[in-house]
Design an enzyme around this catalytic site. Structure first.
Site, PDB file in Angstrom:
ATOM      1  N   PRO A 246       0.828  -1.217   0.000  1.00 29.86           N
ATOM      2  CA  PRO A 246       0.000   0.000   0.000  1.00 29.86           C
ATOM      3  C   PRO A 246       0.858   1.262   0.000  1.00 29.86           C
ATOM      4  CG  PRO A 246      -0.641  -1.520   1.765  1.00 29.86           C
ATOM      5  CD  PRO A 246       0.651  -2.017   1.203  1.00 29.86           C
ATOM      6  N   GLU A 247       0.487   2.223  -0.839  1.00 28.32           N
ATOM      7  CA  GLU A 247       1.183   3.501  -0.909  1.00 28.32           C
ATOM      8  C   GLU A 247       0.203   4.595  -0.475  1.00 28.32           C
ATOM      9  OE1 GLU A 247       3.383   3.917  -4.627  1.00 28.32           O
ATOM     10  OE2 GLU A 247       3.514   1.751  -4.828  1.00 28.32           O
TER      11      GLU A 247
ATOM     12  N   LYS B 245       2.911   6.781   4.643  1.00 27.22           N
ATOM     13  CA  LYS B 245       2.213   5.503   4.782  1.00 27.22           C
ATOM     14  C   LYS B 245       1.928   5.154   6.247  1.00 27.22           C
ATOM     15  CE  LYS B 245       5.059   4.140   0.877  1.00 27.22           C
ATOM     16  NZ  LYS B 245       6.157   3.247   0.469  1.00 27.22           N
TER      17      LYS B 245
ATOM     18  N   ARG C  45      14.109  -3.670  -6.701  1.00 24.32           N
ATOM     19  CA  ARG C  45      12.691  -3.687  -7.020  1.00 24.32           C
ATOM     20  C   ARG C  45      12.529  -3.699  -8.528  1.00 24.32           C
ATOM     21  NH1 ARG C  45       9.578  -0.271  -3.003  1.00 24.32           N
ATOM     22  NH2 ARG C  45      11.004   0.149  -1.313  1.00 24.32           N
TER      23      ARG C  45
END
Ligand code: ZN
Length: 300
Positions: A2-3, A57, A267
């Site tokens: 989640p961002e 976040k 990533r």
């Protein structure tokens, strides 16, 4: 993971329910959920929740005792408001029950990188912030967010632009998905060094990141890995609008070139090799900057 738009969607769901709730019981179902080993989460029993805040976040519920319950969703965390009668799933890590309420708060986390903790609130020029969030820069949804300061912090870094975008001390809230999207909209290759990017382009990049995240917020966020849901268990549907992230092999919606995926800073990064020209590696790339499939920089 989640961002900013996903965490803000969760905050908006929680704020409809939590303020004025008095905590009657806290049940810890997994030892890793309580991040602050010095203070047990159960110490918040008896406190009243005043409001629900967020920076980047991080979420926190301010309590009427000058402290807060802080939460982070980690990779797969979910914060649900659900009926007490609903069966408790195996991934529920903590439950908060409220006086006189038939609904309860459940923290669900399959991969256990998320956490909750009790933390002191510290007075800062931009309001009260939990101690553990003091290092987190303001995010673009913050009313105190200063675009010029963010541009300056970005341009001070001697690193690649994507790495800096993900650095929560420079701008918070941007993760892998929205970094790839903002870079695509700004036609900037993720590996470009910041010193090669004019300040005007950095400004546009932050504006694009904000725009993309705002559009995602309007659609309830991106539920790319099916783990992100809002407090009612609903998925967001922004993934249908993604231009680069997760679009490997699909045509760029601007120029038709196949979107590529590389591994960068541990990533996946997704970009259009034509719209987002690679830095100083022109020899590796063919005409129009389109690389060979078999080159080192191709997808993995
Ligand atoms: Zn393109």
């Amino acid at each position: 993971m989640p961002e900013l738009p996903e965490v803000e969607t969760v905050r908006r769901g929680l704020v409809k329910f939590l303020p004025k709730s008095k905590i009657a019981e806290i049940q810890i179902l997994h030892p890793r959920v309580n991040r602050n080993s010095e203070q047990s989460l159960e110490n918040a029993v008896g406190a009243k929740i005043e409001n629900v805040y967020r920076r980047g976040k991080y979420l926190w519920f301010s309590l009427d005792r000058g402290n807060a319950i802080v939460g982070h969703l980690g990779m797969s965390g979910q914060m649900l408001i659900t009926s007490k009668k609903k069966t408790v799933s195996p991934h529920v890590r903590a439950i908060i029950r409220f006086a006189g309420s038939s609904a309860e708060f459940r923290f669900v986390d399959q991969r256990t990188f998320g956490w909750l903790s009790i933390d002191e609130l510290i007075d800062t020029p931009s309001g009260e912030i939990p101690e553990c969030c003091l290092h987190v820069a303001q995010d673009p949804f913050d009313s105190n967010f200063n675009l010029e300061e963010a541009v300056r912090r970005l341009s001070d870094r001697k690193t690649e632009i994507k790495r800096a975008l993900l650095n929560q001390k420079i701008i918070s809230g941007i993760g892998n998905i929205y970094a790839d999207e903002a870079l695509w909209f700004s036609r900037i290759h993720p590996e470009r060094k910041i010193e090669s990017i004019p300040q005007s382009e950095l400004r546009t990049l932050i504006r694009n990141a904000t725009k993309v995240m705002n559009n995602s917020l309007k659609r309830g966020g991106t539920s790319f890995d099916d783990l992100y849901i809002d407090v009612n268990g609903e998925s967001g549907y922004y993934e249908i609008s993604l231009k680069a992230y997760g679009r490997e092999g699909e045509p760029c919606s601007r120029c038709g070139t196949s979107i590529r995926r590389i591994t960068f800073a541990n990533r996946a990064s997704h970009f259009c090799p034509l719209c987002q020209q690679a830095p100083r590696t022109k020899s590796k790339l063919g005409k129009n900057g389109v690389g060979n499939r078999g080159s080192k920089r191709s997808s993995r």
